[in-house]
Design a protein around this motif. Structure first.
Motif, PDB file in Angstrom:
ATOM      1  N   LYS A 199       0.830  -1.203   0.000  1.00  0.00           N
ATOM      2  CA  LYS A 199       0.000   0.000   0.000  1.00  0.00           C
ATOM      3  C   LYS A 199       0.867   1.257   0.000  1.00  0.00           C
ATOM      4  CE  LYS A 199      -3.915  -2.190   2.367  1.00  0.00           C
ATOM      5  NZ  LYS A 199      -4.704  -2.242   3.626  1.00  0.00           N
ATOM      6  N   LEU A 200       1.955   1.217   0.741  1.00  0.00           N
ATOM      7  CA  LEU A 200       2.850   2.367   0.786  1.00  0.00           C
ATOM      8  C   LEU A 200       3.482   2.604  -0.585  1.00  0.00           C
ATOM      9  CD1 LEU A 200       4.330   4.574   2.340  1.00  0.00           C
ATOM     10  CD2 LEU A 200       6.042   2.867   2.990  1.00  0.00           C
ATOM     11  N   GLN A 201       3.945   1.559  -1.225  1.00  0.00           N
ATOM     12  CA  GLN A 201       4.552   1.715  -2.549  1.00  0.00           C
ATOM     13  C   GLN A 201       3.550   2.258  -3.562  1.00  0.00           C
ATOM     14  OE1 GLN A 201       6.944  -1.827  -3.793  1.00  0.00           O
ATOM     15  NE2 GLN A 201       6.536  -2.520  -1.708  1.00  0.00           N
ATOM     16  N   GLN A 202       2.325   1.765  -3.488  1.00  0.00           N
ATOM     17  CA  GLN A 202       1.304   2.229  -4.415  1.00  0.00           C
ATOM     18  C   GLN A 202       0.992   3.703  -4.211  1.00  0.00           C
ATOM     19  OE1 GLN A 202      -1.720  -0.596  -3.416  1.00  0.00           O
ATOM     20  NE2 GLN A 202      -0.777  -2.268  -4.607  1.00  0.00           N
ATOM     21  N   GLU A 203       0.956   4.125  -2.961  1.00  0.00           N
ATOM     22  CA  GLU A 203       0.672   5.535  -2.685  1.00  0.00           C
ATOM     23  C   GLU A 203       1.856   6.406  -3.088  1.00  0.00           C
ATOM     24  OE1 GLU A 203      -1.278   9.000  -1.532  1.00  0.00           O
ATOM     25  OE2 GLU A 203      -1.959   6.984  -2.097  1.00  0.00           O
ATOM     26  N   MET A 204       3.070   5.942  -2.869  1.00  0.00           N
ATOM     27  CA  MET A 204       4.241   6.706  -3.327  1.00  0.00           C
ATOM     28  C   MET A 204       4.205   6.874  -4.839  1.00  0.00           C
ATOM     29  SD  MET A 204       7.528   5.548  -1.020  1.00  0.00           S
ATOM     30  CE  MET A 204       7.379   3.806  -1.363  1.00  0.00           C
ATOM     31  N   ALA A 205       3.894   5.796  -5.548  1.00  0.00           N
ATOM     32  CA  ALA A 205       3.825   5.869  -7.000  1.00  0.00           C
ATOM     33  C   ALA A 205       2.762   6.859  -7.447  1.00  0.00           C
ATOM     34  CB  ALA A 205       3.530   4.476  -7.568  1.00  0.00           C
ATOM     35  N   ARG A 206       1.613   6.852  -6.763  1.00  0.00           N
ATOM     36  CA  ARG A 206       0.544   7.780  -7.125  1.00  0.00           C
ATOM     37  C   ARG A 206       0.983   9.225  -6.941  1.00  0.00           C
ATOM     38  NH1 ARG A 206      -2.908  11.065  -5.294  1.00  0.00           N
ATOM     39  NH2 ARG A 206      -2.174  10.814  -3.151  1.00  0.00           N
ATOM     40  N   ARG A 207       1.637   9.524  -5.813  1.00  0.00           N
ATOM     41  CA  ARG A 207       2.078  10.895  -5.562  1.00  0.00           C
ATOM     42  C   ARG A 207       3.123  11.340  -6.571  1.00  0.00           C
ATOM     43  NH1 ARG A 207       2.821  11.783   0.966  1.00  0.00           N
ATOM     44  NH2 ARG A 207       0.813  10.913   1.650  1.00  0.00           N
ATOM     45  N   LEU A 208       4.079  10.477  -6.853  1.00  0.00           N
ATOM     46  CA  LEU A 208       5.126  10.847  -7.809  1.00  0.00           C
ATOM     47  C   LEU A 208       4.531  11.067  -9.195  1.00  0.00           C
ATOM     48  CD1 LEU A 208       7.946   8.365  -6.733  1.00  0.00           C
ATOM     49  CD2 LEU A 208       7.941  10.854  -6.409  1.00  0.00           C
ATOM     50  N   ALA A 209       3.534  10.255  -9.558  1.00  0.00           N
ATOM     51  CA  ALA A 209       2.934  10.372 -10.886  1.00  0.00           C
ATOM     52  C   ALA A 209       2.252  11.727 -11.078  1.00  0.00           C
ATOM     53  CB  ALA A 209       1.930   9.246 -11.102  1.00  0.00           C
ATOM     54  N   THR A 210       1.798  12.338  -9.992  1.00  0.00           N
ATOM     55  CA  THR A 210       1.154  13.650 -10.122  1.00  0.00           C
ATOM     56  C   THR A 210       2.160  14.752 -10.441  1.00  0.00           C
ATOM     57  OG1 THR A 210       1.361  14.166  -7.750  1.00  0.00           O
ATOM     58  CG2 THR A 210      -0.617  12.964  -8.454  1.00  0.00           C
ATOM     59  N   GLN A 211       3.457  14.467 -10.308  1.00  0.00           N
ATOM     60  CA  GLN A 211       4.481  15.494 -10.497  1.00  0.00           C
ATOM     61  C   GLN A 211       5.197  15.386 -11.845  1.00  0.00           C
ATOM     62  OE1 GLN A 211       4.690  17.865  -8.122  1.00  0.00           O
ATOM     63  NE2 GLN A 211       3.031  16.688  -7.131  1.00  0.00           N
ATOM     64  N   VAL A 212       4.815  14.422 -12.673  1.00  0.00           N
ATOM     65  CA  VAL A 212       5.531  14.217 -13.927  1.00  0.00           C
ATOM     66  C   VAL A 212       4.674  14.638 -15.107  1.00  0.00           C
ATOM     67  CG1 VAL A 212       6.797  12.303 -12.902  1.00  0.00           C
ATOM     68  CG2 VAL A 212       4.773  11.832 -14.252  1.00  0.00           C
ATOM     69  N   GLY A 213       5.348  15.031 -16.180  1.00  0.00           N
ATOM     70  CA  GLY A 213       4.663  15.463 -17.385  1.00  0.00           C
ATOM     71  C   GLY A 213       4.338  14.310 -18.308  1.00  0.00           C
ATOM     72  N   PRO A 214       3.560  14.572 -19.363  1.00  0.00           N
ATOM     73  CA  PRO A 214       3.134  13.497 -20.277  1.00  0.00           C
ATOM     74  C   PRO A 214       4.282  12.833 -21.029  1.00  0.00           C
ATOM     75  CG  PRO A 214       2.519  15.666 -21.134  1.00  0.00           C
ATOM     76  CD  PRO A 214       2.990  15.883 -19.742  1.00  0.00           C
ATOM     77  N   GLU A 215       5.401  13.530 -21.217  1.00  0.00           N
ATOM     78  CA  GLU A 215       6.534  12.941 -21.929  1.00  0.00           C
ATOM     79  C   GLU A 215       7.562  12.327 -20.988  1.00  0.00           C
ATOM     80  OE1 GLU A 215       8.211  15.851 -24.494  1.00  0.00           O
ATOM     81  OE2 GLU A 215       6.506  15.872 -25.869  1.00  0.00           O
ATOM     82  N   ASP A 216       7.385  12.524 -19.692  1.00  0.00           N
ATOM     83  CA  ASP A 216       8.323  11.960 -18.719  1.00  0.00           C
ATOM     84  C   ASP A 216       8.028  10.475 -18.531  1.00  0.00           C
ATOM     85  OD1 ASP A 216       9.180  14.560 -18.505  1.00  0.00           O
ATOM     86  OD2 ASP A 216       8.039  14.961 -16.669  1.00  0.00           O
ATOM     87  N   PHE A 217       9.040   9.744 -18.032  1.00  0.00           N
ATOM     88  CA  PHE A 217       8.920   8.286 -17.888  1.00  0.00           C
ATOM     89  C   PHE A 217       9.235   7.912 -16.450  1.00  0.00           C
ATOM     90  CE2 PHE A 217      10.276   3.872 -18.248  1.00  0.00           C
ATOM     91  CZ  PHE A 217       9.398   3.343 -19.178  1.00  0.00           C
ATOM     92  N   LEU A 218       8.198   7.502 -15.704  1.00  0.00           N
ATOM     93  CA  LEU A 218       8.344   7.127 -14.306  1.00  0.00           C
ATOM     94  C   LEU A 218       8.407   5.604 -14.206  1.00  0.00           C
ATOM     95  CD1 LEU A 218       8.362   8.013 -11.287  1.00  0.00           C
ATOM     96  CD2 LEU A 218       5.855   7.788 -11.338  1.00  0.00           C
ATOM     97  N   ALA A 219       9.413   5.090 -13.502  1.00  0.00           N
ATOM     98  CA  ALA A 219       9.587   3.646 -13.346  1.00  0.00           C
ATOM     99  C   ALA A 219       9.734   3.308 -11.866  1.00  0.00           C
ATOM    100  CB  ALA A 219      10.809   3.158 -14.117  1.00  0.00           C
TER     101      ALA A 219
END
Length: 573
Positions: A199-219
């Protein structure tokens, strides 16, 4: 392909009404749930292949305007190559040469029409194989998905990141990479709440995803590590601003059940400075920058600078030391017991290499084995491992302990080294260990690399009397085709399928399929990485043969293994 208890769609290519009726009646009398459809000529077959999906095809050899060979070519062409479904050829007058040619063109079997009672067992066999292959294809699809994304967050994983970076560097001159890592405290959360880590990892991923642009690549690289690849980054100031934004997004406490958990995060960044920078260098450089954040204990962001190259110093130190480790007798073997799942009887042990550096202390195999492989030292060290394992097995026997098999892993370099068979023969001669007591474990990836060479090497080893196990089965290719061709004695199910048995129905299905397939080929099936009683209990229901893992025993020194074997034997007496 057919599922369990599904009605099978069988296509009969036959111009004789009497023969078709005999087959229909035979199917009615059998336990095979089947729907029989019939065509009698080339046009009918062409239409059936276009309009229907068939689980199995039964084909007469002689028809008015085609024979079985032409039919096989048509079936193969419809499937883009060889026939995708099993084809059984039946004939009253088929010559041996024609039967051989039919098998070459993809027929699964050839039989005489007057021997119809034998058809039903053949159908049952082909149906079982078809189901096993279907389950393995599902397993491969699951593996492909796992190979491309993190199973917890669904974000791309490291492999996908590396591919993306390679493509990005071909097109963008000012790309950048940020590595984001959370504090070690997050790893203890799993002990606090069930499923809290996920659950913690999923929430971290969600928060980080809100900070990236459409051309950025989050892994998502692992439990507490993420990466962000940026296609456009014009300045170090802009990169620092993005890092601050990412860190701030992770600052507010996370709500996990009744708990509010705050974590720390830090970021290492590398902006591309040269056209020579590749994906590997970017990852290493960003990692070096990330380590500097920890070293300084101040701030939560570090930009790579050329003076951080000392990150590779430890590897150079270890590689230099490994060149002397064998001569200085710094290596030793530990032995992990293997036991019969049904009764706990010890049947063997796997020899595992360990290294104790004189000043750095114990070094993890995960760290030093890749250096051995990259430096080419793995061949000499691997030869020592085989020899020492054989000598130790014989020592135990001379001490009066029960005879067991000793398993040793072969690296790709060892397996493909010219003279491997002579090396094994000489070791067996010198140590006097019975050949059948030595098990050589190779991975699927090693085995499939050069099939003709692989079969030749395996055949030569088998002639010595040595046994061969296919290690980490299911992780790569999992093909019934090469399993039938390779002279192997056992399969070891990859531990990643065992780890999540309690939670993953997909993994349970994969394990069932592998065990059933292995047994259908006359192979023993070994499960490694067993850590819980529930995992063992499930494997008992699958009729898996041998277990290996911490539930039974950790790897032991030679002396501790002798005591373990003595106690285990006494308990079963």
């Amino acid at each position: 392909m057919p599922k369990e208890n599904a009605v099978l769609q069988i296509l009969l290519i036959e111009d004789s009404d009497d023969d078709a009726e005999l087959l229909r009646l035979a199917l009615l009398d059998s336990a095979i749930p089947a729907q029989l459809s019939r065509v009698a000529n080339r046009a009918g077959l062409s239409a059936a292949l276009s309009d229907g999906s068939w689980d199995l095809i039964v084909c007469d050899h002689h028809l008015p305007d085609l024979d079985a060979l032409i039919a096989l070519d048509m079936i193969g062409a419809a499937g883009g190559g060889r026939p995708a479904m099993p084809v059984i050829v039946m004939s009253g007058t088929m010559e041996t040469a024609e039967a051989v040619e039919a098998m070459h063109r993809g027929a699964r079997d050839c039989m005489a029409k007057h021997d119809l009672p034998k058809l039903l067992p053949i159908l049952e066999r082909e149906i079982a194989h078809a189901r096993a292959e279907a389950e393995l294809r599902t397993a491969r699809a699951t593996l492909q998905q796992r190979a491309e994304q993190n199973p917890v967050t669904g974000l791309p994983n490291r492999a996908r990141l590396e591919l993306h970076l390679e493509a990005l560097l071909r097109d963008q001159a000012n790309a950048a990479l940020l590595l984001i890592e959370v504090g070690r405290r997050s790893h203890a959360i799993r002990a606090l709440l069930p499923d809290a880590g996920h659950k913690l990892q999923q929430e971290m991923a969600r928060r980080l995803a809100t900070q990236v642009g459409p051309e950025d690549f989050l892994a998502h690289l692992d439990d507490g590590s993420f990466a962000l690849a940026l296609p456009h980054c014009d300045s170090e100031e802009a990169l620092a601003a993005i890092a601050r934004r990412l860190n701030r997004s992770l600052e507010p406490p996370f709500e996990l059940g009744d708990y509010r958990i705050a974590i720390s995060s830090r970021i290492g960044a590398f902006p591309r400075r040269s056209n020579d920078d590749d994906a590997e260098h970017m990852l290493l450089a960003a990692t070096a920058a990330l380590l500097q954040v920890d070293a300084r204990r101040g701030g939560a962001y570090s930009l790579y600078t050329p003076d951080m190259r000392q990150i590779g110093q430890r590897r150079l130190i270890l590689e230099s030391a490994l060149h002397q480790a064998l001569a200085r007798q710094e290596f030793e073997l530990h032995y992990q017991p293997k036991a019969s799942i049904s009764d706990g009887h010890v049947v063997g042990a796997e020899a595992l290499l360990r290294w104790r550096h004189p000043t750095l202390g114990p070094i993890s195999p995960l760290e030093f084995v890749p250096i051995l492989e990259d430096s080419g030292l793995i061949v000499d060290v691997g030869r020592w491992v085989i020899e020492e394992a054989c000598r130790q097995a014989l020592r135990w026997r001379k001490e009066g302990l029960p005879a067991i098999n000793i398993a040793v892993n072969l690296s790709a370099d060892q397996f493909h080294e010219s003279g491997l068979t002579d090396t094994i023969r000489n070791i067996l001669t010198e140590t006097q260990l019975p050949p059948e007591r030595l098990v050589l474990e190779i991975t699927e990836r090693v085995a499939i690399n050069g099939e003709a060479e692989t079969i030749a090497v395996m055949d030569a080893l088998h002639r010595l009397g040595v046994r061969i196990a296919l290690d980490d089965f299911g992780a790569d290719y999992s093909s019934l085709g090469y399993l039938k061709r390779f002279p192997i004695d056992s399969l070891k199910i990859d531990r990643m399928f065992i780890t999540d048995l309690d939670a993953s129905e997909a993994d349970r299905n994969i394990v069932r399929a592998i065990v059933a397939m292995g047994h259908s080929l006359g192979l023993r099936v070994i499960a490694e990485g067993i850590e819980t009683e529930s995992q063992r209990a499930f494997l008992v229901t699958c009729e898996c043969d041998v277990m290996q893992g911490y539930l039974y025993s950790r790897p032991l020194t030679a002396g501790d293994f002798a005591r373990f074997l003595t106690m285990a034997t006494a308990q079963l007496a």
